[in-house]
Design an enzyme around this catalytic site. Structure first.
Site, PDB file in Angstrom:
ATOM      1  N   HIS A  73       0.816  -1.224   0.000  1.00 41.25           N
ATOM      2  CA  HIS A  73       0.000   0.000   0.000  1.00 41.25           C
ATOM      3  C   HIS A  73       0.853   1.280   0.000  1.00 41.25           C
ATOM      4  O   HIS A  73       0.548   2.253   0.678  1.00 41.25           O
ATOM      5  CB  HIS A  73      -1.012  -0.020   1.158  1.00 41.25           C
ATOM      6  CG  HIS A  73      -0.405  -0.123   2.534  1.00 41.25           C
ATOM      7  ND1 HIS A  73      -1.041  -0.746   3.572  1.00 41.25           N
ATOM      8  CD2 HIS A  73       0.763   0.324   3.032  1.00 41.25           C
ATOM      9  CE1 HIS A  73      -0.267  -0.673   4.656  1.00 41.25           C
ATOM     10  NE2 HIS A  73       0.815  -0.024   4.355  1.00 41.25           N
ATOM     11  N   HIS A  86      -0.469   5.094   9.582  1.00 38.58           N
ATOM     12  CA  HIS A  86       0.924   5.559   9.574  1.00 38.58           C
ATOM     13  C   HIS A  86       1.027   6.880  10.325  1.00 38.58           C
ATOM     14  O   HIS A  86       1.245   7.931   9.720  1.00 38.58           O
ATOM     15  CB  HIS A  86       1.420   5.734   8.146  1.00 38.58           C
ATOM     16  CG  HIS A  86       1.332   4.486   7.312  1.00 38.58           C
ATOM     17  ND1 HIS A  86       0.149   4.026   6.781  1.00 38.58           N
ATOM     18  CD2 HIS A  86       2.270   3.602   6.926  1.00 38.58           C
ATOM     19  CE1 HIS A  86       0.376   2.910   6.102  1.00 38.58           C
ATOM     20  NE2 HIS A  86       1.652   2.632   6.172  1.00 38.58           N
ATOM     21  N   HIS A 118      10.736  -3.674   2.582  1.00 34.62           N
ATOM     22  CA  HIS A 118      11.149  -2.274   2.508  1.00 34.62           C
ATOM     23  C   HIS A 118      11.676  -1.814   3.851  1.00 34.62           C
ATOM     24  O   HIS A 118      11.280  -2.332   4.887  1.00 34.62           O
ATOM     25  CB  HIS A 118      10.045  -1.349   1.998  1.00 34.62           C
ATOM     26  CG  HIS A 118       8.795  -1.209   2.834  1.00 34.62           C
ATOM     27  ND1 HIS A 118       8.040  -2.275   3.274  1.00 34.62           N
ATOM     28  CD2 HIS A 118       8.132  -0.117   3.274  1.00 34.62           C
ATOM     29  CE1 HIS A 118       6.983  -1.827   3.936  1.00 34.62           C
ATOM     30  NE2 HIS A 118       7.012  -0.520   3.969  1.00 34.62           N
ATOM     31  N   GLU A 171       5.280  -5.234   8.213  1.00 37.71           N
ATOM     32  CA  GLU A 171       3.859  -5.039   7.860  1.00 37.71           C
ATOM     33  C   GLU A 171       3.214  -6.315   7.326  1.00 37.71           C
ATOM     34  O   GLU A 171       1.989  -6.459   7.361  1.00 37.71           O
ATOM     35  CB  GLU A 171       3.707  -3.932   6.796  1.00 37.71           C
ATOM     36  CG  GLU A 171       3.994  -2.538   7.320  1.00 37.71           C
ATOM     37  CD  GLU A 171       3.859  -1.469   6.242  1.00 37.71           C
ATOM     38  OE1 GLU A 171       3.938  -0.290   6.598  1.00 37.71           O
ATOM     39  OE2 GLU A 171       3.686  -1.794   5.042  1.00 37.71           O
TER      40      GLU A 171
END
Lengths: 284, 142
Positions: free
Chosen positions: A12, A59, A193, A240
């Protein structure tokens, strides 16, 4: 009774949202990424659900460090796109499904998962980018969405095993809802990431793809992967991926049914700093 | 008894755990305040005065003024909160991430297009990958 028809998994990345919002989807940099989601849009048209249960993380948008819920279920009638510092994204307001959300909260909390109930919340790119990737940019999202926010910002985040077990409880809750709704469950975030420190920019294509293989065919093994493996192999923000296990745990095969059908699989590097993974699994 | 923190042996990586969060509470909440357009304007009009409204340490304030994100993280900052400073400055997430490596923006972007940073040599402190302490800052001329 309500039924989970399929699960969808996708990264996302905020830059994907920015590319959509600023009309850059046909730039050479972005073409391969959006091409990978073309089959998903067609699939979504043909398999339109009545409700999407969308697992994502906030976030530092709706939740600051004042309150950090591990699992939060959105029970409101609607959720506005948040201003994440660049102004709110120009996407439709997300319409909730308060009745089903309340039913799930009641059931899952009684199954020993202590959810936080949220009746007012803005939603950030973690929720709206996956909707764009599967639904395009319509004037209104195709169906109601129940946002389910997982803390993956402050450690310790919930374990993969905990998420997988929670998915099973969510499945039980949905399938005990009296209305004959077709429900999809989406797990978002990841894949590899890292956004911080001298190790920023880490991508691990081999690990990501091996993890996808395991998630599809042996989800119990994927649920056993400890936090440290995600961080070491897939970067600090690769953690995540535990959110995908909530969706995977809600599929039929985990409750003794037949294995799901793989309707689509896609992997691409990079979107900004991130390895993008995407799966669609259908219950048979 | 000290709790187990197995992630301390990964190079170039700070895990935002409950201890870091405690150190960085006011720093991160300052960042959070930049979610409001009016606060962004006030911050831009006088950074030092705005920072002085927060019970942050002097070290934290200096790190923000210098836009030294690695220092901010060492002092308890979290990247998702620090990103609000970048948004206020008009920077993308990729520019912010790249700034922590010492690489130029172009070099970092090229690394990502070419498949990103390799995990080889970067799993454990003491290996020889490009994220190891003895190879910082990256992108420097030999």
């Amino acid at each position: 009774m309500a039924k989970i028809t399929a699960s969808v998994y996708t990264s996302h990345v905020p830059a994907i949202g920015a590319a959509i919002d600023t009309g850059k989807t046909t730039d050479p940099y972005w073409v391969p990424l959006f091409k990978g989601y073309e089959p998903s849009k067609s699939w979504m048209e043909a398999s339109k659900p009545d409700v999407i249960f969308l697992v994502y993380n906030d976030h530092a948008t709706a939740f600051s460090l004042d309150i950090i819920p591990t699992f939060a279920i959105g029970c409101a009638a609607e959720f506005k796109p948040a201003d994440e510092g660049y102004g709110p994204r120009p996407v439709p307001t997300v319409i909730g499904h308060p009745e089903l959300a309340a039913h799930i909260a009641q059931s899952v909390i009684q199954d020993d998962f202590d959810l936080t109930i949220v009746n007012k919340m803005d939603v950030d790119h973690g929720l709206t980018v996956p909707l764009n990737l599967l639904c395009g940019s319509p004037d209104a999202w195709p169906c109601p969405v129940i946002p389910f926010a997982v803390n993956v910002v402050q450690y310790p985040v919930p374990s993969g095993r905990r998420c997988y077990n929670l998915g099973q409880a969510i499945r039980k809750a949905i399938e005990s809802y009296d209305e004959p709704l077709k429900v999809q469950i989406w797990g978002t975030g990841g894949m590899s990431h890292q956004l911080q420190g001298p190790r920023a920019g880490l991508i691990n294509r081999e690990w990501d793809n091996a993890w996808l293989d395991t998630l599809i065919s042996d989800p119990d093994a994927a649920a056993s992967v400890p936090h440290i493996d995600y961080v070491r192999e897939a970067g600090s923000e690769g953690i995540e991926l535990v959110m995908w296990l909530i969706a995977r745990g809600a599929m039929d095969d985990v409750a003794g049914g037949p294995p799901p059908k793989l309707a689509h699989r896609f992997y691409h590097v990079p979107a900004s700093n991130t390895g993008v993974g995407h799966l669609i699994l259908e219950n048979q | 008894m000290a709790l187990e923190k197995p992630y301390k042996d990964i190079p170039g990586t700070t895990i935002f755990d409950a201890d870091q969060s405690r150190l960085g509470y006011h720093l991160n909440q300052f960042c959070m305040s930049l979610m409001k357009a009016a606060n962004r304007e006030r911050f831009k009009a006088g950074e030092r005065a705005y920072l002085d409204e927060w019970p942050m340490t002097e070290e934290q304030k200096q790190a923000v003024l210098a836009r030294d994100l690695n220092r901010c993280i060492a002092l308890g900052g979290n990247i998702y909160f620090l990103a609000k400073i970048g948004a206020t400055d008009g920077k993308s997430f990729q520019q912010m991430a790249g700034s922590m490596t010492g690489m130029s923006e172009a070099a970092y972007r090229d690394m990502m297009i070419n498949g990103g940073r390799s995990v080889e040599g970067n799993r454990y402190i003491g290996e020889d990958g490009d994220a190891q302490a003895h190879r910082q800052p990256q992108g420097k001329k030999d």
